[in-house]
Design an enzyme around this catalytic site. Structure first.
Site, mmCIF file in Angstrom:
data_model
loop_
_atom_site.group_PDB
_atom_site.id
_atom_site.type_symbol
_atom_site.label_atom_id
_atom_site.label_comp_id
_atom_site.label_asym_id
_atom_site.label_seq_id
_atom_site.Cartn_x
_atom_site.Cartn_y
_atom_site.Cartn_z
ATOM 1 N N GLU A 221 35.153 45.847 46.262
ATOM 2 C CA GLU A 221 35.105 44.448 45.794
ATOM 3 C C GLU A 221 36.361 43.753 46.292
ATOM 4 O O GLU A 221 37.153 44.339 47.025
ATOM 5 C CB GLU A 221 34.995 44.410 44.267
ATOM 6 C CG GLU A 221 36.168 45.057 43.561
ATOM 7 C CD GLU A 221 36.049 45.093 42.045
ATOM 8 O OE1 GLU A 221 35.386 44.226 41.458
ATOM 9 O OE2 GLU A 221 36.648 46.005 41.448
ATOM 10 N N LEU B 90 34.777 46.447 38.985
ATOM 11 C CA LEU B 90 34.639 45.750 37.708
ATOM 12 C C LEU B 90 33.217 45.176 37.645
ATOM 13 O O LEU B 90 32.756 44.579 38.623
ATOM 14 C CB LEU B 90 35.643 44.600 37.637
ATOM 15 C CG LEU B 90 35.597 43.871 36.288
ATOM 16 C CD1 LEU B 90 36.368 44.650 35.243
ATOM 17 C CD2 LEU B 90 36.137 42.463 36.410
ATOM 18 N N LYS C 80 38.661 46.527 32.445
ATOM 19 C CA LYS C 80 39.453 45.356 32.845
ATOM 20 C C LYS C 80 40.865 45.521 32.292
ATOM 21 O O LYS C 80 41.292 44.845 31.353
ATOM 22 C CB LYS C 80 38.780 44.055 32.382
ATOM 23 C CG LYS C 80 39.154 42.860 33.263
ATOM 24 C CD LYS C 80 38.137 41.747 33.137
ATOM 25 C CE LYS C 80 38.565 40.438 33.766
ATOM 26 N NZ LYS C 80 38.961 40.465 35.164
ATOM 27 N N TYR D 11 42.082 42.866 29.218
ATOM 28 C CA TYR D 11 41.979 41.411 29.151
ATOM 29 C C TYR D 11 40.598 40.982 29.599
ATOM 30 O O TYR D 11 39.809 41.781 30.130
ATOM 31 C CB TYR D 11 43.049 40.739 30.022
ATOM 32 C CG TYR D 11 42.751 40.764 31.511
ATOM 33 C CD1 TYR D 11 42.864 41.937 32.245
ATOM 34 C CD2 TYR D 11 42.322 39.619 32.182
ATOM 35 C CE1 TYR D 11 42.578 41.961 33.607
ATOM 36 C CE2 TYR D 11 42.039 39.632 33.542
ATOM 37 C CZ TYR D 11 42.174 40.809 34.251
ATOM 38 O OH TYR D 11 41.881 40.832 35.586
HETATM 39 N N1 PDD Z 1 39.018 38.427 37.891
HETATM 40 N N2 PDD Z 1 36.596 42.084 40.404
HETATM 41 C C1 PDD Z 1 37.857 42.066 39.935
HETATM 42 C C2 PDD Z 1 38.784 43.163 40.334
HETATM 43 C C3 PDD Z 1 38.271 41.019 39.077
HETATM 44 O O1 PDD Z 1 39.520 40.994 38.604
HETATM 45 C C4 PDD Z 1 37.347 39.997 38.746
HETATM 46 C C5 PDD Z 1 37.712 38.884 37.805
HETATM 47 C C6 PDD Z 1 36.048 40.057 39.283
HETATM 48 C C7 PDD Z 1 35.001 39.025 38.953
HETATM 49 O O2 PDD Z 1 34.576 39.172 37.616
HETATM 50 P P1 PDD Z 1 34.039 37.923 36.781
HETATM 51 O O3 PDD Z 1 32.903 37.376 37.519
HETATM 52 O O4 PDD Z 1 33.661 38.521 35.484
HETATM 53 O O5 PDD Z 1 35.187 36.949 36.677
HETATM 54 C C8 PDD Z 1 35.702 41.120 40.086
HETATM 55 C C9 PDD Z 1 39.550 37.653 36.806
HETATM 56 C C10 PDD Z 1 38.920 36.318 36.652
HETATM 57 C C11 PDD Z 1 41.047 37.564 36.919
HETATM 58 O O6 PDD Z 1 41.657 38.598 37.033
HETATM 59 O O7 PDD Z 1 41.603 36.488 36.860
#
Ligand code: PDD
Length: 282
Positions: free
Chosen positions: A180, A205, A147, A33
């Site tokens: 993270e 990620l 992801k 996703y």
């Molecule tokens: N989450 N690390 C993880 C494990 C994440 O699931 C996410 C994003 C990020 C930040 O990535 P970005 O800046 O591309 O949103 C880091 C998404 C938004 C979610 O699961 O809803």
């Protein structure tokens, strides 16, 4: 206004949208996703997000459900139909529907789900007081760069944090280093003013917000170190923050109950948040 989802070629009222019980996303979490921010009715950083989705799918050997141009057309239509000015677009692709068997099925089309949603502005006291974080072991799989929709370890970490009254969980690898957050990228500002965040690799990620913030930080003349940092370094940081599609740049003012710096959101985080938002809205 009733929300509209796009599922396998059709726009449907989201409350009535359905997937087959044998969808491999449902049975095996066999899918990927991405989530793209919407600012003032426009997708921000869409190419970066769709590149990341393509990469997740190719690592999982799932075919792309449609061309990028077609995907963007559906995305814009969903934003319009749902009246989203500020919010996010969710895209999920699974390997498809087939009788339950771990091996890849043959001749199956991937399933595509897209949803668009308005986001509330963050609570003013979250911005003014900053977020709290608790640390815990990182119990995820070894390919966190994909992801994947398989988020159970992230879900359990976020829930454990919430039960401790914290906004986010910072996950710690076997060497005592922060990987993270459960759904956000992790950063600190050292006592000497350098920004530190973990470099891309299989342990995290590759956050899109993080990549944009790294660029704006350089433009602001800040020094960026791409390296892992330990929990102890985080305790000693001058400022700490998280980045994500839905939180943008958010100050962290407590880690495991200890105040970060003077316990208030700091000036570097404020500058980065403002700079990030002006790029995202441009
Ligand atoms: N989450 N690390 C993880 C494990 C994440 O699931 C996410 C994003 C990020 C930040 O990535 P970005 O800046 O591309 O949103 C880091 C998404 C938004 C979610 O699961 O809803």
């Amino acid at each position: 206004m009733a929300r509209i989802a796009y599922i396998n070629g059709r726009y449907v009222p989201q409350s009535r949208a359905q997937v087959a019980v044998e969808d491999r996303g449902y049975l095996f979490s066999d899918g990927a996703y991405d989530a793209i921010p919407v600012h003032n009715g426009h997708l921000s950083f869409a190419d970066r997000h769709l590149d990341r989705l393509d990469r997740s799918l190719s690592e999982l050997r799932i075919a792309r459900p449609m061309s990028r141009a077609a995907l963007l057309q559906v995305a814009h239509e969903l934003i319009r139909r749902n009246g989203v000015r500020n919010g996010g677009l969710y895209i999920q692709v699974t390997r498809g529907v087939a009788p339950r068997d771990h091996k890849f099925p043959k001749g199956v089309k991937p399933s595509l789900l897209m949803m668009a949603r308005k986001w509330k502005a963050p609570a003013p006291d979250l911005l003014s007081r900053g977020a709290t974080v608790v640390t815990m072991p990182d119990q995820r799989w070894a390919r966190r760069d994909i992801k994947s929709i398989s988020l159970i370890a992230n879900v359990l970490a976020k829930q454990a944090a919430a039960e401790q009254g914290a906004f986010e969980a910072w996950l710690i690898d076997d060497g005592g280093m922060v990987t993270e957050g459960s759904s956000t990228s992790a950063w600190i500002v050292t006592a000497t003013g350098e920004l530190v965040t973990r470099p891309d690799g299989t342990e995290i990620l590759p956050g899109i917000t993080r990549s944009v913030v790294a660029e704006v930080a350089r433009d602001l003349g800040l020094t960026l170190q791409l390296r892992p940092f330990s929990r102890e370094e985080a305790y000693a940081a001058r400022e700490a923050f998280l980045t994500s599609t839905s939180n943008f740049v958010l100050a962290i003012t407590r880690i495991d109950g200890k105040p970060v710096g003077n316990g208030k959101p700091g000036p570097i985080v404020a500058r980065l948040r403002e700079a990030y938002l002006s790029v995202a809205r441009a």
